[in-house]
Design an enzyme around this catalytic site. Structure first.
Site, short mmCIF file in Angstrom:
data_model
loop_
_atom_site.label_atom_id
_atom_site.label_comp_id
_atom_site.label_asym_id
_atom_site.label_seq_id
_atom_site.Cartn_x
_atom_site.Cartn_y
_atom_site.Cartn_z
N GLY A 189 -6.72 11.46 4.85
CA GLY A 189 -5.83 11.51 3.70
C GLY A 189 -4.77 10.43 3.79
O GLY A 189 -4.06 10.34 4.78
N SER A 190 -4.65 9.57 2.79
CA SER A 190 -3.81 8.40 2.95
C SER A 190 -3.65 7.65 1.63
O SER A 190 -3.85 8.20 0.56
CB SER A 190 -4.40 7.49 4.02
OG SER A 190 -5.81 7.46 3.89
N ARG A 191 -3.36 6.35 1.73
CA ARG A 191 -3.09 5.54 0.55
C ARG A 191 -3.49 4.10 0.82
O ARG A 191 -3.51 3.64 1.96
CB ARG A 191 -1.60 5.63 0.23
CG ARG A 191 -1.08 4.65 -0.82
CD ARG A 191 0.36 4.97 -1.10
NE ARG A 191 1.09 3.86 -1.64
CZ ARG A 191 2.38 3.89 -1.92
NH1 ARG A 191 3.09 4.98 -1.68
NH2 ARG A 191 3.00 2.83 -2.41
#
Length: 232
Positions: A189-191
């Site tokens: 989960g990240s960007r």
């Protein structure tokens, strides 16, 4: 050829995921021995782990000057921002597109353009919520500078999030990348931020869902006609 149900449900998995699926599976067996309901919970988590590391084939649009989405997820922000200082670029603000990846998105990242990887810089940092604006500056990140054959510089930054604890690059400085080619992965989960060259406007909007290797973010050199996609 008609699509089979197995092709819809079963997706290729990136090799990085095998050991995690194995760990989840072993824990699931132990949970079954302790208490059956816990074992079924383990089955669900094992299936989720498999899908987290899925690496589906994408149909990459082929066309001169296309900037392709490097990540699956939703566009959380679009606006002017200075590029990461570690890349040594002109500090003047340029258009930044931020794509937030939840734990349910594909996390294999793909090159937004065809070009050479002229610089890659890893920066340690915090693990605040990746959807926040300050994550671009304060979170742990891996920044890549890509130089296209037409002379454009594109910055692409993998950013760790609240849950993510590992950024894995698949490439090294000097690599020649094709648009849509896999260059890294982030767990869990990240960007991902894309910094466009000055004067280039995005063709997408906040809240829009992106598909890595398929969705067109911008056009660098006018509206060149698209050619057939290639599977990758």
């Amino acid at each position: 050829m008609p699509m089979r149900m197995s092709d819809v449900v079963l997706k290729p998995m990136h090799p990085e995921g095998w050991r995690f699926v194995g760990i989840f599976a072993v824990v699931t067996v132990i949970l079954f021995l302790i208490w059956e309901p816990l074992g079924w919970l383990g089955v669900i988590l094992t299936i989720w782990c498999y899908y987290f590391f899925r690496d589906p084939i994408r149909q990459v649009p082929v066309g001169d000057g296309l900037v392709i989405s490097p990540a699956d997820g939703m566009i959380s922000q679009i606006g002017l921002a200075p590029p990461p200082p570690e890349l040594g670029m002109d500090p003047a603000p340029r258009m930044r597109i931020s794509i937030f990846m939840s734990v349910f998105n594909v996390h294999v990242n793909r090159s937004p353009v065809t070009g050479s990887l002229t610089k890659m810089a890893y920066t340690k940092g915090k693990f605040v919520n990746a959807s926040l604006d300050k994550a671009s500056e304060h979170n742990e990140r891996n920044a890549l500078l890509l130089h296209t054959p037409t002379g454009h510089d594109i910055a692409c930054v993998q950013i760790a999030g609240l849950v993510a604890r590992r950024i894995l690059p698949f490439v090294a400085e000097g690599a020649a990348l094709q648009a849509g080619e896999r260059f890294g992965l982030i767990r869990f989960g990240s960007r991902l931020d894309v910094y466009l060259p000055p004067g280039v406007e995005p063709l997408v909007a906040e809240g829009q869902t992106m598909i890595a290797g398929e969705t067109v973010l911008a056009q660098l050199d006018g509206l060149a006609p698209l050619r057939p996609a290639r599977a990758d």
